[in-house]
Design an enzyme around this catalytic site. Structure first.
Site, PDB file in Angstrom:
ATOM      1  N   SER A 170      -8.829  -0.618  -7.623  1.00 48.49           N
ATOM      2  CA  SER A 170      -8.350  -1.189  -6.090  1.00 48.49           C
ATOM      3  C   SER A 170      -9.094  -2.593  -6.075  1.00 48.49           C
ATOM      4  O   SER A 170      -8.295  -2.781  -4.531  1.00 48.49           O
ATOM      5  CB  SER A 170      -8.151  -0.078  -4.530  1.00 48.49           C
ATOM      6  OG  SER A 170      -9.295   0.663  -4.945  1.00 48.49           O
ATOM      7  N   ASP A 195      -3.099   8.208  -9.107  1.00 51.70           N
ATOM      8  CA  ASP A 195      -3.073   7.767  -8.256  1.00 51.70           C
ATOM      9  C   ASP A 195      -2.624   6.177  -8.399  1.00 51.70           C
ATOM     10  O   ASP A 195      -2.721   5.682  -9.188  1.00 51.70           O
ATOM     11  CB  ASP A 195      -4.032   7.378  -7.497  1.00 51.70           C
ATOM     12  CG  ASP A 195      -4.281   6.895  -6.231  1.00 51.70           C
ATOM     13  OD1 ASP A 195      -3.161   6.958  -5.514  1.00 51.70           O
ATOM     14  OD2 ASP A 195      -4.996   7.328  -4.939  1.00 51.70           O
ATOM     15  N   LYS A 229       0.627   0.685   1.295  1.00 50.31           N
ATOM     16  CA  LYS A 229       0.541  -0.703   0.290  1.00 50.31           C
ATOM     17  C   LYS A 229       2.262  -1.288   0.249  1.00 50.31           C
ATOM     18  O   LYS A 229       2.458  -2.285   1.135  1.00 50.31           O
ATOM     19  CB  LYS A 229      -0.108  -0.526  -0.740  1.00 50.31           C
ATOM     20  CG  LYS A 229      -1.571  -0.700  -0.632  1.00 50.31           C
ATOM     21  CD  LYS A 229      -1.929   0.751  -0.361  1.00 50.31           C
ATOM     22  CE  LYS A 229      -3.401   1.308  -0.652  1.00 50.31           C
ATOM     23  NZ  LYS A 229      -3.539   3.007   0.343  1.00 50.31           N
TER      24      LYS A 229
END
Length: 374
Positions: A170, A195, A229
């Protein structure tokens, strides 16, 4: 002032003195290079219309769920949505959580037991770190994307072993060497948890994520997909086997002891996936990423190479990163500086997020202004 208030004031003063105090802001600049809304779904009129149509067909419909899913908060529509999403990502099944944070904490705090081992990339998200901390398992970190260091940790691991990574990181925007990590997990009989928060919608066919792109669906123990997102909504799902879903329903405290999301939120998630399957947004964001990378390839800037919508320019201090961000913001570009301690000291940066709604001209102008930072 009480002792507790004095403690709060002192900690805030320490942050202020270091120039690290976080504050909420309502500042919205004309050109968004900041948000995680990679595909523009959060602002999509088509998605809004689809949600409204979907809600009108859900019976019975209530404004709130009224309780946890184990009490009054479950609905057939929620379970159909879970299976719809699981099928899209080529997983057996899935369980929706109220947020990505809840999903990661619930998963990692409940499954690894005392005597087991969790091995995490050093740059995993705070929610994964917190989940691992809440377990009784032994914990190791390996250097970011460093396969040799991961193997050393695997050799030292005991009990059931869980390796935890992100497919797209991220803050750096780079991809995990997922095939190689999967191979190591097989070699050492470890269970891989991925993830996919920042890969969903962006990486692979129709944005199905890096796991599907590499055909690793059957080699991954659990995947976490978040909806806040690229999908422009809110919540998350843990994908995996039927056993995993049933286990989390029984043991994941962040699932059991919280009020379920309202049906409006579930409908928004369902409709976002419908839009994703019908549209061409993943190809569009790939074009924007390629354009940006082409424009900056010859600039004398310290970057982390990225095939994702997250692009990074590194600086060696909070002040330099903050100044660079301010220069761009003064020109109308919403670019944020990411400062330590959010990132390691000396790795402060500009985090530039690309979107389908960023015009080619906006990306070209951004690249031109980045030249001034050299």
């Amino acid at each position: 002032m009480t002792q507790a208030e004095n403690f709060l004031q002192q900690k805030l003063k320490e942050r202020t003195d270091k120039g690290l105090l976080r504050k909420l802001t309502n500042l919205f600049l004309p050109v968004d290079f900041c948000s995680n809304d990679y595909l523009g779904f959060a602002r999509s009129a088509a998605l809004k219309k689809l949600i409204e149509e979907q809600i009108s067909n859900i019976k019975p419909y209530q404004n709130g769920s009224g309780g946890s899913r184990l009490l009054s908060g479950n609905h057939p529509y929620t379970e159909k949505t879970e299976q719809f999403i699981a099928d899209f990502h080529q997983a057996e099944t899935g369980l929706i959580f109220n947020s990505g944070y809840d999903a990661n904490v619930g998963l990692l705090s409940s499954i690894p037991q005392r005597g087991d081992t969790i091995i995490t990339d050093e740059l995993i998200h705070a929610s994964l770190i917190d989940g691992a901390r809440l377990s009784y398992a032994e914990r190791y970190k390996f250097k970011h994307n460093d396969l040799a260091d991961l193997e050393q940790k695997l050799k030292a691991a005991k009990g059931l072993i869980y390796v935890v990574v992100e497919s797209v990181y991220s803050m750096d925007g780079d991809l995990a060497p997922l095939q190689e990590i999967s191979n190591l997990c097989k070699l050492y009989n470890a269970h891989l948890i991925v993830d996919e928060a920042h890969a969903t919608g962006v990486i692979g066919e129709q944005g199905k994520g890096l796991v599907v792109k590499l055909s690793l669906e059957n080699d991954v123990f659990a995947r976490i997909v978040t909806f806040g997102k690229a999908l422009g909504t809110h919540g998350a799902i843990v994908l995996g086997s039927e056993n995993l879903r049933n286990y989390l329903t029984n043991f994941a405290r962040s699932f059991i002891y919280t009020t379920a999301a309202p049906l409006h939120n579930i409908a928004a998630i369902n409709c976002a996936y419908q839009l994703l399957t019908k549209g061409d947004e993943t190809n569009e964001i790939t074009k924007k990423i390629n354009l940006y990378n082409h424009l900056i390839k010859d600039l004398d800037l310290s970057i982390i190479p990225s095939q994702s919508a997250i692009q990074t320019i590194l600086f060696n201090s909070n002040e330099r990163a903050r100044t660079a961000a301010k220069n761009l913001q003064d020109k109308g570009y919403d670019v944020k500086a990411i400062l330590s301690p959010t990132v390691p000291e000396g790795k402060e940066r500009l985090r530039i997020c690309l979107h389908t709604y960023n015009s080619d001209e906006e990306i070209i102008y951004l690249a031109n202004h980045l030249k001034e930072l050299q």
